[in-house]
Design a protein around this motif. Structure first.
Motif, PDB file in Angstrom:
ATOM      1  N   SER A  70      70.830  87.978  24.430  1.00  0.00           N
ATOM      2  CA  SER A  70      71.154  87.520  25.786  1.00  0.00           C
ATOM      3  C   SER A  70      72.125  88.507  26.432  1.00  0.00           C
ATOM      4  N   GLY A  71      72.280  88.356  27.735  1.00  0.00           N
ATOM      5  CA  GLY A  71      73.293  89.138  28.431  1.00  0.00           C
ATOM      6  C   GLY A  71      74.693  88.735  27.991  1.00  0.00           C
ATOM      7  N   THR A  72      74.843  87.475  27.643  1.00  0.00           N
ATOM      8  CA  THR A  72      76.133  86.982  27.147  1.00  0.00           C
ATOM      9  C   THR A  72      76.471  87.629  25.802  1.00  0.00           C
ATOM     10  N   ALA A  73      75.474  87.699  24.915  1.00  0.00           N
ATOM     11  CA  ALA A  73      75.681  88.377  23.627  1.00  0.00           C
ATOM     12  C   ALA A  73      76.019  89.852  23.851  1.00  0.00           C
ATOM     13  N   ALA A  74      75.405  90.460  24.861  1.00  0.00           N
ATOM     14  CA  ALA A  74      75.691  91.865  25.175  1.00  0.00           C
ATOM     15  C   ALA A  74      77.160  92.029  25.565  1.00  0.00           C
ATOM     16  N   LEU A  75      77.659  91.118  26.402  1.00  0.00           N
ATOM     17  CA  LEU A  75      79.069  91.174  26.805  1.00  0.00           C
ATOM     18  C   LEU A  75      79.989  90.950  25.609  1.00  0.00           C
ATOM     19  N   HIS A  76      79.631  89.984  24.761  1.00  0.00           N
ATOM     20  CA  HIS A  76      80.460  89.706  23.586  1.00  0.00           C
ATOM     21  C   HIS A  76      80.500  90.933  22.668  1.00  0.00           C
ATOM     22  N   MET A  95      84.253  87.040  40.806  1.00  0.00           N
ATOM     23  CA  MET A  95      82.996  86.804  41.529  1.00  0.00           C
ATOM     24  C   MET A  95      81.839  87.181  40.604  1.00  0.00           C
ATOM     25  N   THR A  96      81.628  86.341  39.586  1.00  0.00           N
ATOM     26  CA  THR A  96      80.617  86.613  38.575  1.00  0.00           C
ATOM     27  C   THR A  96      80.263  85.338  37.849  1.00  0.00           C
ATOM     28  N   PHE A  97      79.220  85.452  37.034  1.00  0.00           N
ATOM     29  CA  PHE A  97      78.860  84.375  36.131  1.00  0.00           C
ATOM     30  C   PHE A  97      79.939  84.277  35.047  1.00  0.00           C
ATOM     31  N   ALA A  98      80.213  83.051  34.601  1.00  0.00           N
ATOM     32  CA  ALA A  98      81.334  82.811  33.681  1.00  0.00           C
ATOM     33  C   ALA A  98      81.289  83.687  32.432  1.00  0.00           C
ATOM     34  N   ALA A  99      80.091  84.062  31.986  1.00  0.00           N
ATOM     35  CA  ALA A  99      79.973  84.826  30.735  1.00  0.00           C
ATOM     36  C   ALA A  99      80.771  86.131  30.759  1.00  0.00           C
ATOM     37  N   SER A 100      80.925  86.755  31.930  1.00  0.00           N
ATOM     38  CA  SER A 100      81.658  88.031  32.002  1.00  0.00           C
ATOM     39  C   SER A 100      83.083  87.860  31.490  1.00  0.00           C
ATOM     40  N   ALA A 169      76.322  94.972  34.086  1.00  0.00           N
ATOM     41  CA  ALA A 169      75.263  95.481  34.973  1.00  0.00           C
ATOM     42  C   ALA A 169      74.068  94.531  35.014  1.00  0.00           C
ATOM     43  N   CYS A 170      74.325  93.261  34.709  1.00  0.00           N
ATOM     44  CA  CYS A 170      73.220  92.287  34.656  1.00  0.00           C
ATOM     45  C   CYS A 170      72.457  92.169  35.975  1.00  0.00           C
ATOM     46  N   HIS A 171      73.095  92.564  37.096  1.00  0.00           N
ATOM     47  CA  HIS A 171      72.406  92.490  38.396  1.00  0.00           C
ATOM     48  C   HIS A 171      71.797  93.826  38.805  1.00  0.00           C
ATOM     49  N   ALA A 172      72.117  94.892  38.098  1.00  0.00           N
ATOM     50  CA  ALA A 172      72.015  96.204  38.753  1.00  0.00           C
ATOM     51  C   ALA A 172      71.088  97.200  38.077  1.00  0.00           C
ATOM     52  N   PHE A 191      73.291  94.414  30.088  1.00  0.00           N
ATOM     53  CA  PHE A 191      72.156  93.946  30.898  1.00  0.00           C
ATOM     54  C   PHE A 191      71.647  92.620  30.337  1.00  0.00           C
ATOM     55  N   SER A 192      71.027  91.816  31.200  1.00  0.00           N
ATOM     56  CA  SER A 192      70.426  90.535  30.812  1.00  0.00           C
ATOM     57  C   SER A 192      68.934  90.552  31.143  1.00  0.00           C
ATOM     58  N   PHE A 193      68.162  89.875  30.299  1.00  0.00           N
ATOM     59  CA  PHE A 193      66.718  89.742  30.555  1.00  0.00           C
ATOM     60  C   PHE A 193      66.317  88.286  30.722  1.00  0.00           C
ATOM     61  N   VAL A 196      65.405  85.221  35.773  1.00  0.00           N
ATOM     62  CA  VAL A 196      65.731  85.541  37.175  1.00  0.00           C
ATOM     63  C   VAL A 196      66.128  87.001  37.366  1.00  0.00           C
ATOM     64  N   LYS A 197      66.365  87.730  36.288  1.00  0.00           N
ATOM     65  CA  LYS A 197      66.802  89.128  36.413  1.00  0.00           C
ATOM     66  C   LYS A 197      65.597  90.035  36.678  1.00  0.00           C
ATOM     67  N   HIS A 198      65.842  91.335  36.820  1.00  0.00           N
ATOM     68  CA  HIS A 198      64.757  92.249  37.228  1.00  0.00           C
ATOM     69  C   HIS A 198      63.601  92.261  36.235  1.00  0.00           C
ATOM     70  N   GLU A 203      64.811  85.176  27.017  1.00  0.00           N
ATOM     71  CA  GLU A 203      66.246  85.421  26.874  1.00  0.00           C
ATOM     72  C   GLU A 203      66.367  86.802  26.251  1.00  0.00           C
ATOM     73  N   GLY A 204      67.381  87.546  26.615  1.00  0.00           N
ATOM     74  CA  GLY A 204      67.554  88.852  25.997  1.00  0.00           C
ATOM     75  C   GLY A 204      68.622  89.643  26.705  1.00  0.00           C
ATOM     76  N   GLY A 205      69.049  90.732  26.066  1.00  0.00           N
ATOM     77  CA  GLY A 205      70.054  91.589  26.678  1.00  0.00           C
ATOM     78  C   GLY A 205      70.117  92.909  25.955  1.00  0.00           C
TER      79      GLY A 205
HETATM   80  C1  LIG Z   1      72.823  86.700  33.919  1.00  0.00           C
HETATM   81  C2  LIG Z   1      74.208  87.195  33.822  1.00  0.00           C
HETATM   82  C3  LIG Z   1      74.938  87.152  32.628  1.00  0.00           C
HETATM   83  C4  LIG Z   1      74.473  86.431  31.406  1.00  0.00           C
HETATM   84  O1  LIG Z   1      73.227  86.780  30.954  1.00  0.00           O
HETATM   85  P1  LIG Z   1      72.415  85.769  30.008  1.00  0.00           P
HETATM   86  O2  LIG Z   1      71.261  86.633  29.587  1.00  0.00           O
HETATM   87  O3  LIG Z   1      72.006  84.614  30.847  1.00  0.00           O
HETATM   88  O4  LIG Z   1      73.289  85.386  28.876  1.00  0.00           O
HETATM   89  C5  LIG Z   1      76.199  87.738  32.609  1.00  0.00           C
HETATM   90  N1  LIG Z   1      76.727  88.319  33.703  1.00  0.00           N
HETATM   91  C6  LIG Z   1      76.059  88.354  34.874  1.00  0.00           C
HETATM   92  C7  LIG Z   1      76.702  89.021  36.031  1.00  0.00           C
HETATM   93  C8  LIG Z   1      74.789  87.780  34.965  1.00  0.00           C
HETATM   94  O5  LIG Z   1      74.154  87.796  36.142  1.00  0.00           O
END
Ligand SMILES: *Cc1c(COP(=O)(O)O)cnc(C)c1O
Length: 397
Positions: A70-76, A95-100, A169-172, A191-193, A196-198, A203-205
């Motif tokens: 996940s993108g969350t695992a990528a951040l961790h 100004m981000t999703f809580a996972a950051s 860079a989950c948005h970019a 990055f997140s997969f 809703v992402k590109h 689930e993935g990152g």
């Molecule tokens: C989607 C997103 C995440 C988390 O990604 P997941 O794959 O849902 O865990 C983290 N940061 C930002 C900015 C995101 O948009």
């Protein structure tokens, strides 16, 4: 024809079926790629993970890509790789999703929220500079909506104070800054997969970096902190392995990797379609006094994961919630990204308070994300424009 009575007041909606704000595109090649893996020997930790990582490194133009689930695992993994621990402060945008920010808490560090530029809603380097203390170790910048932050200024600060930078860079994906692709702009980029992402793997990152040591740490971290994985051991015929760090099971499966590799091949066209939709919106909203799109930074190529407008509330007689409800009634799946992270109850319980980042809080009252995804037709785009025009002119102050 659409009447002047709003759908929320019983009028005819601009569309009957709700247009979502984002949606994946899956074609027959994607499906075939997944099915082929399901028929193979390796469902997880097999050859498709390395194939995906190789495709990702060459798509971005970076040395290493570490796939995770996940993108969350990528951040961790990124926060772990930098060695963040209790007592360390990490500067984060609200100004981000809580996972950051959560990723900092996972490792016992302290997120320090700083304010954003009110025009782009990107982390403001001036506020970063003022927040640096003896304990600061890193900055997590978020390329909000898909536009790269001001990494030149952020790195000037980072070099002065010996800080590392993570680009969430989950948005970019597909964006760039002065010709340099997103994924190469920071020490580590995540990055997140999510669908809703590109591009998606369900689930993935992934994390990209040019630092081989950080990449190796993250490869262990995604596999319980163990020094070899199943695929490597099957090649050498050895059973022996050792655990060196307290890692997690953050592995991406082979069928997800195959799906993501297949999706990645279409990324450029999808980013171009998102940008074309954004240009249509920009042109239309330039004529609407109550609607202000986010600002664009010079030198930045915007990947448009989101298309965010700020409502000029002074020119409206209702608040954002009323506009949100009216647009949903018109069949437009608007959304809000994001509630400033520290205003969530969990963060308030940690002592974070309203007023910490006044510009982010003010923006939060005004923002709406409009639908943008590659499969949108021109008629869909026009529906969004018509609905925004209908609703904001109805509620004009
Ligand atoms: C989607 C997103 C995440 C988390 O990604 P997941 O794959 O849902 O865990 C983290 N940061 C930002 C900015 C995101 O948009």
């Amino acid at each position: 024809m659409v009447g002047t009575v709003l759908a929320i007041d019983g009028g005819t909606p601009v569309r009957r079926l709700l247009l979502p704000y984002g949606r994946q595109t899956i074609d027959d090649e994607d499906i075939a790629a997944v099915v082929a893996v399901l028929r193979s020997d390796w469902l997880t930790t097999g050859p498709k993970v390395a194939e995906f990582e190789a495709a990702f490194t060459s798509a971005i133009g970076v040395s290493h890509a570490v796939a995770v689930n996940s993108g969350t695992a990528a951040l961790h993994a990124a926060v772990f790789a930098l060695g963040i621990q209790p007592g360390d402060e990490v500067i984060v945008t609200p100004m981000t999703f809580a996972a950051s920010a959560n990723a900092v808490l996972y490792q016992g560090g302290t997120p320090v929220f700083v304010d954003v530029d009110p025009d782009t809603l990107l982390i403001d380097p001036g506020t970063v500079r003022r927040a640096v203390t003896e304990r600061t170790r890193a900055i997590i910048a978020v390329d909000y909506a898909g536009q790269p932050c001001d990494y030149d200024t952020l790195y000037a600060i980072a070099r002065e104070h010996n800080l590392r930078i993570i680009d969430d860079a989950c948005h970019a994906i597909g964006g760039s800054l002065n010709g340099r692709p997103v994924g190469t702009l920071a020490d580590l980029s995540t990055f997140s997969f999510h669908p809703v992402k590109h591009i998606t793997s369900g689930e993935g990152g992934v994390i990209t970096t040019d630092d081989a040591d950080l990449a190796a740490r993250m490869r262990r971290f995604r596999n319980h902190g163990i020094d070899s994985d199943h695929h490597q051991r099957s090649k050498t015929g050895s059973w022996f392995y050792e655990m060196h760090d307290l890692g997690f099971n953050y592995r991406l499966t082979d069928f997800q990797s195959a799906l993501c590799t297949s999706q990645l091949a279409r990324l450029d066209g999808w980013v171009a379609r998102r940008q074309a939709i954004a240009r249509q919106y920009d042109a239309a909203f330039a004529q609407m006094p109550a609607v202000r799109p986010l600002g664009y930074r010079a030198g930045a190529v915007h990947a448009h994961h989101l298309y965010v407008i700020q409502l000029e509330l002074e020119r409206l007689c209702v608040d954002r919630e009323a506009i949100y409800a009216a647009l949903r009634a018109e069949g437009i799946g608007v959304n809000v990204h994001y509630i400033p992270v520290y205003l969530h109850p969990y963060y308030r319980e940690q002592g974070y308070q309203t007023g910490l980042c006044p510009l982010a809080e003010a923006a939060y009252q005004r923002i709406l994300s409009l639908p943008v995804f590659p499969a949108m037709s021109d008629a869909d785009v026009q529906d969004v424009i018509d609905a925004v025009g209908k609703v904001t002119s109805f509620y004009a102050a």
